[in-house]
Design an enzyme around this catalytic site. Structure first.
Site, short mmCIF file in Angstrom:
data_model
loop_
_atom_site.label_atom_id
_atom_site.label_comp_id
_atom_site.label_asym_id
_atom_site.label_seq_id
_atom_site.Cartn_x
_atom_site.Cartn_y
_atom_site.Cartn_z
N GLU A 36 0.85 -1.20 0.00
CA GLU A 36 0.00 0.00 0.00
C GLU A 36 0.88 1.25 0.00
O GLU A 36 0.69 2.16 -0.80
CB GLU A 36 -0.89 -0.03 1.24
CG GLU A 36 -1.80 1.18 1.39
CD GLU A 36 -2.50 1.21 2.73
OE1 GLU A 36 -3.48 1.96 2.84
OE2 GLU A 36 -2.07 0.51 3.67
N HIS A 37 1.83 1.30 0.93
CA HIS A 37 2.80 2.39 1.00
C HIS A 37 4.19 1.79 0.88
O HIS A 37 4.53 0.87 1.62
CB HIS A 37 2.73 3.12 2.35
CG HIS A 37 1.35 3.53 2.77
ND1 HIS A 37 0.56 2.76 3.60
CD2 HIS A 37 0.64 4.65 2.51
CE1 HIS A 37 -0.58 3.38 3.82
NE2 HIS A 37 -0.57 4.53 3.17
#
Length: 443
Positions: free
Chosen positions: A335-336
């Protein structure tokens, strides 16, 4: 506090075999689906009455109404801490700069003389946005959902957030203040699967919620399961799972920064994933050492951070080289993803799978959560290999407008008839023959 996965000394496997070696939280949406099904159908049949009943059951509050009064929105903004208001204003300003630049324009392509295809981008008519309200309050998620919808030109925007017992059954006042700042005046005290059902089916009555075309926003597993249940009836952004950070780092990285960034995501939830991928054993050991005092000095230690870091979803992954590190983070699809390496920009440019990439020591994930201008509603669970984060495009539909003259159609009619007959669909060809007296030109 955090485990190690040592991938050194062997050739890394490809694709799914590599993904299977990497840490990931258990998040069984399919199992949750069976539990939310009756809730969703109850909202369908009983509407607001069901929402009020579930608010008492799940949130511990007795509601008289589900829609938040306009006065409560105004009061929340009036009572908002001035520093928090300034920070929200700046977050909104930066998000608008980035998302306004994403707006697509109508484009006409001249295929042949007299024949064109125009692609027109049209916003969805109505969206329901979800702002979580469980372990933490997320006014930033209000911004990240509302701004792209507004910049896309969505005409009707509603937001739902769980009712809070300590605020007399209203959503958290900072959520309400963020809505007021953004000009969103249709807000509902509803959480979980029942909020998604409210948007999908709509409810009637004086406080009724008209059905939405699309629902977006992060939430827990029940929200994700409800989104899956309604996929096809409504559009969704993604089935958001537990939050994730992966850090790709070499021996130039500062272990203090890396440890702090891993902890920053671990404080979301005990299922949050914190993953360090590095070719430096010295860095790995320094980060492990640095985690102890930093965790001890912060908040949410026992209920979130320690179980998140110690869980199967978090690990320090050791690799032989930065090249192998890139393969690992692409297989993981975080996601990050932070890149804390020498020449970080060049390394970041080679990343294929990530919700958002943060380059170098001065672009931590926390910046993206609030004030980078980027969107923090991002694909989780490895879905970054096929899906994007929330953007203006999420709320737009591309419509092709086909415009041909008689001569332009005549030029290609025999090809259309040939292909129709090849697919054993003679009526398709007949639709052209009828326009030319049943004798197709150039046939």
């Amino acid at each position: 506090m955090i485990s190690r996965i040592d991938l050194r000394g062997n050739t890394l496997p490809e694709g799914g075999a590599l993904r299977d070696l990497l840490p990931r939280a258990e998040f069984d949406v399919e199992a949750a689906l069976e539990k939310v099904r009756p809730i969703c159908e109850d909202v369908h049949h009983r509407g607001t009455a069901a929402l009020i009943e579930y608010a008492e059951k799940f949130d511990g509050v007795k509601l008289e109404r589900v829609r938040v009064p306009a006065k409560a929105l105004r009061d929340a903004l009036d009572q908002l801490d001035p520093q928090v208001r300034d920070a929200l204003d700046e977050s909104i300003r930066r998000a608008r700069i980035v998302h306004r630049a994403q707006r697509r324009t109508t484009r006409t392509t001249q295929v042949v003389r007299g024949g064109s295809v125009t692609e027109k981008w049209v916003p969805v008519e109505r969206v329901g946005l979800y702002a979580p309200g469980g372990r933490s309050v997320y006014p930033s998620s209000v911004i990240m959902n509302v701004v792209p919808a507004q910049e896309a030109g969505v005409g009707s925007i509603a937001l739902a957030s769980p009712p809070q017992a300590e605020f007399d059954g209203l959503p958290h006042p900072t959520i309400l203040a963020a809505c007021a700042l953004l000009g969103v005046d249709e807000v509902y005290a509803a959480g979980g699967a029942q909020a998604v059902a409210m948007f999908a089916y709509g409810t009637s009555g004086p406080d009724g919620c008209p059905p939405a075309n699309m629902v977006t926003g992060p939430g827990n597993i029940w929200v994700a399961a409800a989104k899956r249940y309604f996929t096809g009836r409504i559009g969704i952004d993604t089935e958001a799972g537990p939050t994730e950070i992966a850090v790709l780092a070499d021996d130039t990285a500062d272990p203090v920064h890396v440890a702090a960034d891993l902890i920053s995501q671990a404080e979301h939830d005990p299922l949050a994933a914190a993953v360090l991928v590095t070719d430096s054993l010295a860095l790995a050991e320094a980060v492990e050492k640095e985690l102890e005092p930093q965790v001890a000095a912060t908040k949410h230690i026992e209920d979130r951070i320690k179980p998140a870091l110690a869980g199967r979803q978090s690990a320090i992954v050791l690799v032989d080289s930065l090249e192998d590190g890139l393969k690992v983070v692409d297989a993981y699809g975080a996601e990050h993803l932070e890149i804390q390496t020498e020449d970080a920009a060049a390394v970041a440019d080679r990343v294929r799978n990530a919700g958002a990439v943060f380059v170098g020591p001065w672009a931590p994930v926390s910046l993206g959560d609030y004030c980078a201008g980027s969107n923090h509603v991002l694909p989780t669970g490895g879905c970054a290999c096929h899906s994007s984060g929330l953007s203006v495009q999420s709320f737009l539909r591309g419509i092709h407008i086909v415009d041909y003259t008689r001569d332009a159609l005549a030029e290609v009619a025999h090809h259309v008839v040939t292909l129709a007959e090849a697919e054993d669909l003679p009526a398709h060809g007949a639709a052209l023959k009828a326009r030319f007296g049943w004798k197709v030109p150039n046939a």
